[in-house]
Design a protein around this motif. Structure first.
Motif, mmCIF file in Angstrom:
data_model
loop_
_atom_site.group_PDB
_atom_site.id
_atom_site.type_symbol
_atom_site.label_atom_id
_atom_site.label_comp_id
_atom_site.label_asym_id
_atom_site.label_seq_id
_atom_site.Cartn_x
_atom_site.Cartn_y
_atom_site.Cartn_z
ATOM 1 N N PHE A 291 6.584 -44.811 -32.041
ATOM 2 C CA PHE A 291 7.655 -43.306 -32.390
ATOM 3 C C PHE A 291 8.172 -42.484 -31.420
ATOM 4 C CE2 PHE A 291 5.421 -42.206 -37.263
ATOM 5 C CZ PHE A 291 5.843 -43.900 -37.505
ATOM 6 N N ASN A 292 7.079 -42.159 -30.063
ATOM 7 C CA ASN A 292 8.012 -42.068 -29.470
ATOM 8 C C ASN A 292 9.090 -42.010 -28.588
ATOM 9 O OD1 ASN A 292 5.908 -40.070 -29.094
ATOM 10 N ND2 ASN A 292 4.942 -40.927 -26.980
ATOM 11 N N ASN A 293 9.575 -43.277 -29.003
ATOM 12 C CA ASN A 293 10.675 -43.842 -28.780
ATOM 13 C C ASN A 293 12.447 -43.767 -29.864
ATOM 14 O OD1 ASN A 293 11.238 -44.401 -25.591
ATOM 15 N ND2 ASN A 293 8.967 -44.828 -26.227
ATOM 16 N N GLY A 294 11.674 -43.228 -31.276
ATOM 17 C CA GLY A 294 12.328 -43.103 -32.163
ATOM 18 C C GLY A 294 12.705 -44.904 -33.202
ATOM 19 N N PHE A 295 11.557 -45.475 -32.949
ATOM 20 C CA PHE A 295 11.728 -46.714 -33.149
ATOM 21 C C PHE A 295 10.872 -46.664 -34.486
ATOM 22 C CE2 PHE A 295 12.969 -48.547 -29.868
ATOM 23 C CZ PHE A 295 14.984 -48.836 -30.068
ATOM 24 N N ALA A 296 10.663 -47.191 -35.744
ATOM 25 C CA ALA A 296 8.674 -47.439 -37.021
ATOM 26 C C ALA A 296 8.532 -49.298 -36.844
ATOM 27 C CB ALA A 296 9.925 -47.003 -38.020
ATOM 28 N N ILE A 297 7.233 -49.087 -37.076
ATOM 29 C CA ILE A 297 7.239 -50.687 -36.472
ATOM 30 C C ILE A 297 6.317 -50.523 -37.855
ATOM 31 C CG2 ILE A 297 7.231 -50.991 -34.098
ATOM 32 C CD1 ILE A 297 3.949 -50.442 -33.699
ATOM 33 N N LYS A 298 5.676 -51.844 -38.281
ATOM 34 C CA LYS A 298 4.746 -52.006 -38.915
ATOM 35 C C LYS A 298 4.197 -53.401 -38.333
ATOM 36 C CE LYS A 298 7.171 -54.620 -42.457
ATOM 37 N NZ LYS A 298 7.689 -54.475 -43.911
ATOM 38 N N GLY A 299 2.663 -54.173 -38.584
ATOM 39 C CA GLY A 299 2.184 -54.884 -37.570
ATOM 40 C C GLY A 299 0.795 -55.281 -38.654
ATOM 41 N N CYS A 300 0.321 -56.527 -38.229
ATOM 42 C CA CYS A 300 -0.784 -56.510 -38.746
ATOM 43 C C CYS A 300 -1.986 -58.020 -37.861
ATOM 44 C CB CYS A 300 -0.429 -58.302 -39.637
ATOM 45 S SG CYS A 300 -2.426 -58.893 -40.498
ATOM 46 N N CYS B 76 1.499 -37.188 -35.333
ATOM 47 C CA CYS B 76 2.085 -38.170 -35.537
ATOM 48 C C CYS B 76 2.842 -38.316 -36.343
ATOM 49 C CB CYS B 76 0.735 -38.968 -36.117
ATOM 50 S SG CYS B 76 -0.497 -39.566 -35.319
ATOM 51 N N LYS B 77 2.781 -37.525 -37.523
ATOM 52 C CA LYS B 77 3.957 -36.436 -38.666
ATOM 53 C C LYS B 77 5.292 -35.619 -37.488
ATOM 54 C CE LYS B 77 1.126 -35.684 -42.128
ATOM 55 N NZ LYS B 77 -0.075 -34.307 -43.155
ATOM 56 N N LEU B 78 5.207 -35.036 -36.803
ATOM 57 C CA LEU B 78 5.790 -34.499 -36.566
ATOM 58 C C LEU B 78 6.822 -35.540 -35.573
ATOM 59 C CD1 LEU B 78 4.403 -32.242 -33.868
ATOM 60 C CD2 LEU B 78 6.189 -31.389 -36.087
ATOM 61 N N ASN B 79 5.943 -36.549 -35.009
ATOM 62 C CA ASN B 79 7.644 -37.847 -34.730
ATOM 63 C C ASN B 79 7.377 -38.698 -35.775
ATOM 64 O OD1 ASN B 79 7.151 -37.399 -32.154
ATOM 65 N ND2 ASN B 79 5.257 -38.695 -32.371
ATOM 66 N N LEU B 80 7.069 -38.599 -36.884
ATOM 67 C CA LEU B 80 7.749 -39.492 -37.773
ATOM 68 C C LEU B 80 9.219 -38.434 -39.056
ATOM 69 C CD1 LEU B 80 7.087 -41.363 -40.067
ATOM 70 C CD2 LEU B 80 5.363 -39.917 -41.699
ATOM 71 N N GLU B 81 8.760 -37.401 -38.553
ATOM 72 C CA GLU B 81 9.754 -36.448 -39.131
ATOM 73 C C GLU B 81 11.159 -36.647 -38.422
ATOM 74 O OE1 GLU B 81 8.633 -32.291 -38.505
ATOM 75 O OE2 GLU B 81 6.895 -32.126 -40.283
ATOM 76 N N GLU B 82 11.102 -36.915 -36.915
ATOM 77 C CA GLU B 82 11.953 -37.626 -36.442
ATOM 78 C C GLU B 82 12.165 -38.683 -36.188
ATOM 79 O OE1 GLU B 82 13.792 -35.854 -34.248
ATOM 80 O OE2 GLU B 82 12.101 -34.335 -34.500
ATOM 81 N N ILE B 83 11.828 -40.030 -36.912
ATOM 82 C CA ILE B 83 12.152 -41.087 -37.772
ATOM 83 C C ILE B 83 13.162 -41.007 -38.810
ATOM 84 C CG2 ILE B 83 11.135 -43.358 -38.555
ATOM 85 C CD1 ILE B 83 10.462 -43.011 -35.603
ATOM 86 N N GLU B 84 12.243 -39.431 -39.614
ATOM 87 C CA GLU B 84 12.988 -40.031 -41.097
ATOM 88 C C GLU B 84 14.751 -39.071 -41.055
ATOM 89 O OE1 GLU B 84 11.785 -37.153 -44.912
ATOM 90 O OE2 GLU B 84 10.669 -36.167 -42.575
#
Length: 262
Positions: free
Chosen positions: A97-106, A212-220
């Motif tokens: 998130f800090n670097n502008g990437f969104a990830i998901k995993g398991c 975390c929400k602030l970083n999510l807003e950047e991804i948005e």
């Protein structure tokens, strides 16, 4: 060193395996000039290496990049190993998130062969992690496969460890059982890592949701259309986990995993 290498290349060794995928990677490669894309990925890798340095000390945890995926594997399946890979998952979420990437995993568990020398990464946990994380998950986060869920119930208790002559409490990682969005079945209850309950020093439980929400807003601001569903779902999951944590905060200490009442 031979003994440790033997542990890593033992195909009967049970381990925790975390597989995460960088979302929108194909579009990123297509739409970003090569030099700029390389610089951004190298910056991400450097920040990830810096944050993971302490976790990787001693060689009990391995981290590998390939294409749009990141693989994290533990040496074994002890409480310490669960603690290391849980924190590695938090670092992955925060730094992506800090670097502008969104990830998901398991996170999965089972017999797994990790042989970096021969570039062989093989075992059912990798398949399980791919099928549930990449193919099913519909938010940015880390879900737990039932193979690892069994181990979390067994091992996710506080344990003491002597560090520099002082006994310190570790473990009891922030996992929560609540509804998360899946592609095929909609919202259903699954164990997952509440990464928004860790701060940047990996101290927990700490309500780090606002950051975390602030970083999510950047991804948005980098996506439109269908990817916005992931943004909305991620907010919803973080809020659910935050509420469950706040409801339990009167307990001292808060005991994880926390389960959502049905």
């Amino acid at each position: 060193m031979r003994n440790r290498k033997g542990k890593w290349t033992n195909d009967k060794q049970k381990r925790f395996v975390l597989l995460v995928d960088i979302m929108g990677f194909s579009a990123f490669v297509q739409d970003t000039p090569f030099a700029e894309a390389r610089k951004k990925l190298e910056c991400f890798r450097r920040s990830l290496d810096t944050r993971s340095e302490n976790l990787l000390k001693g060689g009990h945890l391995k981290l590998a990049f390939f294409s749009d995926s990141i693989l994290v594997v533990t040496e074994s399946d002890t409480p310490e190993d669960l603690n290391r890979i849980s924190k590695a998952g938090v670092v992955l979420m925060q730094e992506s998130f800090n670097n502008g990437f969104a990830i998901k995993g398991c996170l999965a568990h089972g017999k797994f062969l990790y042989d970096a020398g021969e570039s062989i990464f093989f075992g059912l946990p990798l398949v399980d992690a791919y099928r549930l994380g990449d193919q099913e998950l519909k938010y940015y986060g880390i879900i737990v496969h039932h193979t690892a869920e069994k181990m979390i119930r067994k091992l996710n208790e506080p344990f003491k460890k002597t560090i520099n002559g002082k006994e310190k409490q570790q473990g009891n990682n922030a996992y929560i059982y609540s509804r998360v969005p899946l592609k095929s079945s909609g919202w259903s209850c699954h164990c997952h890592l509440a990464w928004n309950l860790y701060d940047e020093t990996l101290r927990f439980p700490v309500d780090n949701t606002p950051k975390c929400k602030l970083n999510l807003e950047e991804i948005e601001l980098t996506v439109s259309g269908a990817p916005r569903i992931y943004i909305d779902n991620t907010r919803d999951v973080m809020e659910r986990d935050r509420k469950l944590y706040n409801d339990e905060e009167g307990a001292n200490p808060v005991l994880f995993p926390i389960r959502e009442e049905k």
